[in-house]
Design an enzyme around this catalytic site. Structure first.
Site, mmCIF file in Angstrom:
data_model
loop_
_atom_site.group_PDB
_atom_site.id
_atom_site.type_symbol
_atom_site.label_atom_id
_atom_site.label_comp_id
_atom_site.label_asym_id
_atom_site.label_seq_id
_atom_site.Cartn_x
_atom_site.Cartn_y
_atom_site.Cartn_z
ATOM 1 N N ASN A 143 102.328 39.023 130.649
ATOM 2 C CA ASN A 143 103.686 39.486 130.960
ATOM 3 C C ASN A 143 103.851 40.881 130.374
ATOM 4 O O ASN A 143 103.800 41.073 129.154
ATOM 5 C CB ASN A 143 104.704 38.516 130.370
ATOM 6 N N ASP A 184 102.826 39.161 135.328
ATOM 7 C CA ASP A 184 103.100 40.059 136.450
ATOM 8 C C ASP A 184 101.930 41.009 136.707
ATOM 9 O O ASP A 184 100.948 41.039 135.966
ATOM 10 C CB ASP A 184 104.401 40.835 136.230
ATOM 11 N N HIS A 257 98.846 26.997 156.120
ATOM 12 C CA HIS A 257 100.194 26.446 156.059
ATOM 13 C C HIS A 257 101.121 27.449 155.387
ATOM 14 O O HIS A 257 100.672 28.388 154.719
ATOM 15 C CB HIS A 257 100.215 25.125 155.286
ATOM 16 N N ARG A 339 90.049 35.807 149.725
ATOM 17 C CA ARG A 339 89.489 34.475 149.555
ATOM 18 C C ARG A 339 90.310 33.572 150.476
ATOM 19 O O ARG A 339 91.536 33.467 150.338
ATOM 20 C CB ARG A 339 89.598 34.047 148.095
ATOM 21 N N ASP A 341 91.776 30.395 151.516
ATOM 22 C CA ASP A 341 92.112 29.071 150.998
ATOM 23 C C ASP A 341 91.782 28.015 152.053
ATOM 24 O O ASP A 341 91.958 28.239 153.251
ATOM 25 C CB ASP A 341 93.608 29.050 150.661
ATOM 26 N N GLU A 370 86.916 29.045 150.563
ATOM 27 C CA GLU A 370 86.971 27.848 149.721
ATOM 28 C C GLU A 370 86.357 26.682 150.504
ATOM 29 O O GLU A 370 86.960 26.152 151.435
ATOM 30 C CB GLU A 370 88.411 27.495 149.337
ATOM 31 N N HIS A 446 91.657 26.811 139.172
ATOM 32 C CA HIS A 446 93.011 26.283 139.073
ATOM 33 C C HIS A 446 93.123 24.880 139.661
ATOM 34 O O HIS A 446 94.140 24.206 139.472
ATOM 35 C CB HIS A 446 93.984 27.213 139.806
ATOM 36 N N ASP A 447 92.093 24.425 140.386
ATOM 37 C CA ASP A 447 92.116 23.102 141.014
ATOM 38 C C ASP A 447 91.339 22.053 140.235
ATOM 39 O O ASP A 447 91.251 20.907 140.683
ATOM 40 C CB ASP A 447 91.529 23.199 142.429
ATOM 41 N N ASP A 498 95.997 19.906 136.817
ATOM 42 C CA ASP A 498 97.210 20.644 137.104
ATOM 43 C C ASP A 498 98.429 19.848 136.601
ATOM 44 O O ASP A 498 98.534 18.660 136.878
ATOM 45 C CB ASP A 498 97.283 20.839 138.630
ATOM 46 N N ARG A 502 96.569 25.368 133.831
ATOM 47 C CA ARG A 502 97.163 26.649 134.210
ATOM 48 C C ARG A 502 98.060 27.194 133.101
ATOM 49 O O ARG A 502 99.096 27.806 133.355
ATOM 50 C CB ARG A 502 97.957 26.494 135.510
#
Length: 594
Positions: A143, A184, A257, A339, A341, A370, A446-447, A498, A502
């Site tokens: 940040n 950010d 999506h 990348r 998704d 991915e 992150h998954d 998750d 994260r």
């Protein structure tokens, strides 16, 4: 047992591995003399059996008193995934020679060998091979403290940077509010020097566009940076700063999506509209698939906040890959690639158009997909996928290798070293060379749970888990492909599924020993970038919890056992250095040639 064919041996198949369309392939089958072989035939065709052809071998030579060599050559002029095996005729009748596993052909086997034929024009952007990638989850990296403008009022803004991420479903089990820590783009820019010290050559950003969630995979507007992250000028400024330091930047493209709370669907009425949910006259109505409008619609994995796009619809294709589309727009603003998704959920026509748009807009743009499985033979969308045959993806995220590395470090199974070797050798055989050189070799994203947390489950204590992590990282940094560090792993960050994987980067609380280790590996990779850029790989051994291999002029010996070992190098092996790492000692040192 007599072995008549090995697909991974240049004696039996040349060139090794995947071949370019139009390239001559030489095949040699060695038959036992006592069988009095009268003929050998190549049977080859489409991998899924749609068609098949035959080609006879020519008798080549006698080798000693026990072997007869048979040889044939062929050229395949179209990219595709093929299969092949051999038939023979002898004095005792006919039989087959097929794949018994790991490229070993045996008499009587019916298994098929696999052959990848790729477009000879396919190439990897020059800046990718031999680099180091770094994945940033934007809200949780840094940040900058800059005031945020236009932030939606319903967001939960956290002021405890080191606090645990929250995941609070409502009474229906749905997540309707998300917590944000305020990382950010300016914060990332302020840490470019830090990333440079790690040897990072490319930053991979998780989604940065306006969205309701903190992960931002529910895109609300593809042409607007999320206000908590900054604005378009902040993004372009970050790209300029990064490029000035020799660092590229690729974006996460969520193309399958949108969010339900988006310009395009507008289920919550947040935007002026009309979105597809609001009106059948909406310009976006045909982008989605409604069974019964407006409530019954197709959504990603059944999650109703993620209405699925009709990716093959002309308007959707143009929106993402057209002249003024999303892909080109952000490349023009400074991005160096995408990348894709859930690439396996995108139809071929979409990936074709996306690749074409990126290549036309920026020839050196990097397009990564991915794909969690073996990308060379993946089946989805009702057919065999051609991601790596040319014209779709440069390469993929290497989930099979990540799992094999972690299993090896934890010694999960008596053959963990052998399993790791099998994954490596299979990819080398079946992926085109440019795709291998472009692989994203991660050990967590992150998954998935954090690597250190996964290793803790198999370790007696944190000290042991950290040592195992170092073992994983050496493999990650020295195997074919490019390592990708998930932000904070190098600082000792932990976290389960998750959202715990994260958490915010622990600035000021880093594990200094781990950080120094990552920096040393980054420096090693930079110093020997040429050795790590290509696909040169020679497996020395993989057994009893130890794997050893050669990368051009470097030898890597990785011992996952809790005890030290003495490793005898093969006689006559010459190299410029050796990298040794053990799970318990975690020693890392380039050694002088011996």
């Amino acid at each position: 047992m007599f072995i008549p064919y090995r697909s991974r041996s240049l004696l039996h198949k040349s060139p090794f591995g995947a071949v370019a369309a139009g390239e001559e392939i030489a095949l040699r089958v060695i038959m036992p003399r006592h069988m009095q072989c009268r003929g050998v035939t190549l049977r080859w065709g489409d991998y899924d059996g749609a068609w098949e052809q035959s080609l006879p071998f020519q008798w080549e030579a006698m080798e000693g008193e026990s072997e007869e060599w048979w040889r044939c050559c062929l050229e395949l002029h179209e990219p595709g995934l093929l299969r092949y095996r051999f038939a023979y005729e002898s004095e005792d009748g006919t039989g087959s020679i097929g794949d018994a596993g790991q490229g070993v052909g045996k008499i009587g086997e019916e298994g098929w060998f696999r052959l990848t034929v790729y477009d000879p024009a396919a190439r990897l952007p020059d800046w990718v091979p031999g680099g180091v990638l770094y994945q940033v989850f934007p809200d949780r990296f840094c940040n900058s403290g800059k005031p945020k403008q236009g932030v939606p009022e319903d967001r939960i803004l956290r002021d405890d940077w080191f606090g645990e991420p929250q995941w609070k479903p409502d009474k229906h089990g749905r997540i309707t509010q998300y917590d944000f820590f305020g990382g950010d783009l300016a914060g990332i820019g302020g840490k470019l020097g830090y990333l440079k010290s790690l040897g990072v050559t490319c930053i991979y950003l998780n989604p940065i566009f306006l969205a309701r969630s903190n992960h931002r995979y529910d895109t609300a507007d593809y042409f607007r940076i999320d206000p908590l992250l900054g604005n378009e000028e902040d993004f372009s400024s970050l790209c300029r700063q990064a490029h000035g330091m020799g660092i590229k930047l690729i974006l996460d493209g969520v193309f399958s999506h949108t969010g339900d709370d988006s310009v395009y669907f507008n289920r919550r009425g947040t935007f002026p509209g009309p979105g597809a949910y609001e009106s059948q006259d909406s310009p976006y109505f045909d982008w989605y698939s409604f069974e019964h409008w407006p409530e019954d619609y197709k959504c990603w994995w059944g999650i109703d906040i993620l209405p699925e796009l009709r990716e093959d619809h002309p308007a959707v294709l143009d929106f993402f890959a057209g002249e003024t589309g999303v892909a080109r727009h952000w490349l023009r603003q400074g991005a160096d690639g995408w990348r894709a998704d859930v690439a396996d959920e995108l139809p071929d026509v979409f990936l074709d158009r996306l690749y074409e748009a990126c290549a036309e807009e920026k020839p050196e743009a990097y397009l990564l997909g991915e794909v969690w499985e073996d990308a060379s033979r993946k089946w989805s969308h009702g057919g065999r996928r051609r991601y790596l045959l040319g014209g779709q993806l440069h390469s993929v995220m290497n989930y099979p290798l990540a799992e094999a590395i972690l299993r090896f470090a934890c010694l999960e199974g008596e053959d963990a070293a052998e399993q790791l070797a099998r994954v490596i050798e299979s990819q080398l055989e079946h992926y085109p060379p440019y795709a291998i050189a472009g692989l994203m070799n991660h050990i967590g994203t992150h998954d998935t749970p954090r690597a250190l947390t996964r290793l803790l489950e198999a370790s007696s204590d944190l000290k042991s888990a950290r040592r195992r992590l170092k073992l994983c990282v050496v493999l990650q940094y020295t195997l074919p492909g490019n390592p990708c560090v998930y932000y904070g792993d190098e600082a000792g960050l932990r976290g389960g599924k998750d959202p715990l994987n994260r958490a915010c980067y622990p600035w000021g609380r880093e594990d200094g020993d781990l950080l120094a280790y990552y920096r040393a590996l980054g420096a090693l990779r930079a110093e020997h970038r040429e050795a790590f850029s290509g696909v040169d790989f020679r497996l020395l051994s993989a057994a009893l919890g130890c794997i050893a291999y050669v990368r051009r002029d470097m030898i890597v010996i990785a011992n996952a056992n809790p005890h030290a070992i003495t490793y005898e190098l093969p006689p006559g092996l010459h190299c410029n250095g050796v990298v040794e790492v053990e799970a318990e000692s975690a020693a890392f040192q380039p050694l002088a040639p011996s």
